[in-house]
Design an enzyme around this catalytic site. Structure first.
Site, PDB file in Angstrom:
ATOM      1  N   CYS A 102      36.309  40.391  30.412  1.00 45.05           N
ATOM      2  CA  CYS A 102      36.515  41.502  31.351  1.00 45.05           C
ATOM      3  C   CYS A 102      36.729  40.978  32.769  1.00 45.05           C
ATOM      4  CB  CYS A 102      35.319  42.459  31.297  1.00 45.05           C
ATOM      5  SG  CYS A 102      35.489  43.836  32.449  1.00 45.05           S
TER       6      CYS A 102
ATOM      7  N   CYS B 197      35.094  43.028  35.544  1.00 46.71           N
ATOM      8  CA  CYS B 197      33.645  42.813  35.656  1.00 46.71           C
ATOM      9  C   CYS B 197      33.348  41.459  36.313  1.00 46.71           C
ATOM     10  CB  CYS B 197      32.968  42.798  34.284  1.00 46.71           C
ATOM     11  SG  CYS B 197      33.535  44.065  33.166  1.00 46.71           S
ATOM     12  N   ASP B 198      34.044  40.425  35.884  1.00 46.83           N
ATOM     13  CA  ASP B 198      33.617  39.066  36.233  1.00 46.83           C
ATOM     14  C   ASP B 198      34.573  38.300  37.145  1.00 46.83           C
ATOM     15  OD1 ASP B 198      31.352  39.409  34.629  1.00 46.83           O
ATOM     16  OD2 ASP B 198      32.436  38.826  32.830  1.00 46.83           O
TER      17      ASP B 198
END
Ligand code: NDP
Length: 315
Positions: A139, A142-143
């Protein structure tokens, strides 16, 4: 044979969608029962730092956030149970569901929040650094932030891979995209945007052989050209896998309308209604576009409100 349990609201799955639905349903006195499923806490338990969920000013780890959500749902007396639902029958007025230990539940409403699972390549080295939290992710939204100013590699050639590569290109000095065929699967417009981005290098006919690292952190990727068999090493600190997701919806396919990938289709746009009355869906089991904790939580709230209104109209 154990007795049949009759309840107002069954919630299947324990990610942000399930727990948010539980908080709302419990506060509406629907006495929800929630089955945690095979991966209690859902996909967020495989994420390190969550910095984009509103309200956590200093960020929070995925597992911590899921414990807080669970405890918040339990504070309003949600009956949270380990185990999973492995069979349903939505053919009648009452929704019948069975847990793996044989409990038979008849629920007036069911909220499906079983989520989706990111697909990985399955390489030993990939799984090792994924488990260590050392630089493998599925992701980018997200990261990606953790790789600002670094070089990253992303695998995949669909719309997700293109979207994520483009997202990473704004944060990273260089993004190398590994495409296993000689063409993208993504829509023309998405592929074109990637091709036109200066700091994205696309390597066609290229497959990942190994994720390289120092035992703790990712340091690069060994890849092979499947036409020439030439091997190369690409230095990077982040390895992103964007080869699709599989929604966890197999047990519902006999009763619910699913799209070709298995995502549950909404019966009414802008609601959580499925094609079966009294059965609602929230989170990634129906969302192939946003897939964020906050959107899952939002649809969990919608599902509980829809279920509550459905029950009120019935009684
Ligand atoms: P897709 O299934 O569309 O694409 C998966 C990609 O991963 C393919 O290019 C496939 O390669 C590649 N792949 C699969 N397995 C491997 C492997 N082992 N090694 C290397 N590559 C692999 O998944 P997406 O998540 O991209 O998209 C899912 C759906 O969501 C699609 O319908 C898409 O259009 C939609 N979507 C739409 C968006 C938007 O419009 N903004 C954003 C994101 C998704 P190959 O082509 O060789 O088979």
């Amino acid at each position: 044979m154990s007795a049949i349990e009759r309840i107002q609201c069954l919630i299947i799955g324990s990610g942000p969608a399930g727990y948010t639905a539980a908080i709302y349903a419990a506060r509406a006195d629907m006495k929800p029962v929630l089955y945690e499923g095979l991966q209690p806490g859902g996909q967020l338990t495989t994420t390190n730092e969550v910095e984009n969920f509103p309200g956590y000013r200093d960020g929070v780890t995925g597992p911590e956030m899921m414990i807080e959500l669970k405890e918040q749902a339990q504070r309003f007396e949600t009956d949270v149970r380990p185990g999973f639902i492995d069979r349903v029958d939505f053919s009648g007025d009452v929704h019948k569901c069975w847990s793996e230990d044989g409990t038979e539940i008849h629920a007036d409403t069911v909220i499906i929040s079983t989520g989706a699972s990111a697909k990985y390549l399955g390489l030993e080295s990939e799984q090792k650094y994924l488990e260590l939290g050392g630089g493998v992710s599925a992701c980018a939204v997200c990261d990606g932030f953790f790789y600002r100013g670094h070089e990253t590699v992303i695998v995949g050639a669909g719309d997700s891979a293109c979207e994520e590569a483009h997202y990473l290109s704004k944060l990273c000095t260089k993004v190398t995209m590994l495409v296993r065929k000689e063409e993208f699967r993504a829509s023309k417009i998405m592929a074109e945007r990637v091709r036109k981005t200066e700091n994205i290098e696309i390597l066609y006919n290229t497959e990942t052989k190994e994720v390289l690292g120092d035992g703790q952190l990712v340091t690069g990727v060994k890849a092979i050209n499947n036409k020439t068999n030439e091997e190369i090493e690409i230095p990077c600190t982040g390895f992103f896998v964007a080869i699709g997701h599989k929604p966890n919806t197999d047990i519902f396919k006999e009763f619910l309308k699913l799209d070709e990938t298995g995502y549950i289709e909404y019966e009414k746009p802008g609601s959580s209604y499925t094609n079966v009355e009294g059965v609602f869906v929230a989170g990634d089991a129906a969302d192939k576009t946003y897939r964020q904790a906050v959107t899952a939580a939002g649809t969990g709230c919608m599902a509980a409100l829809d279920a509550e209104r459905y029950l009120s109209a019935k009684h």
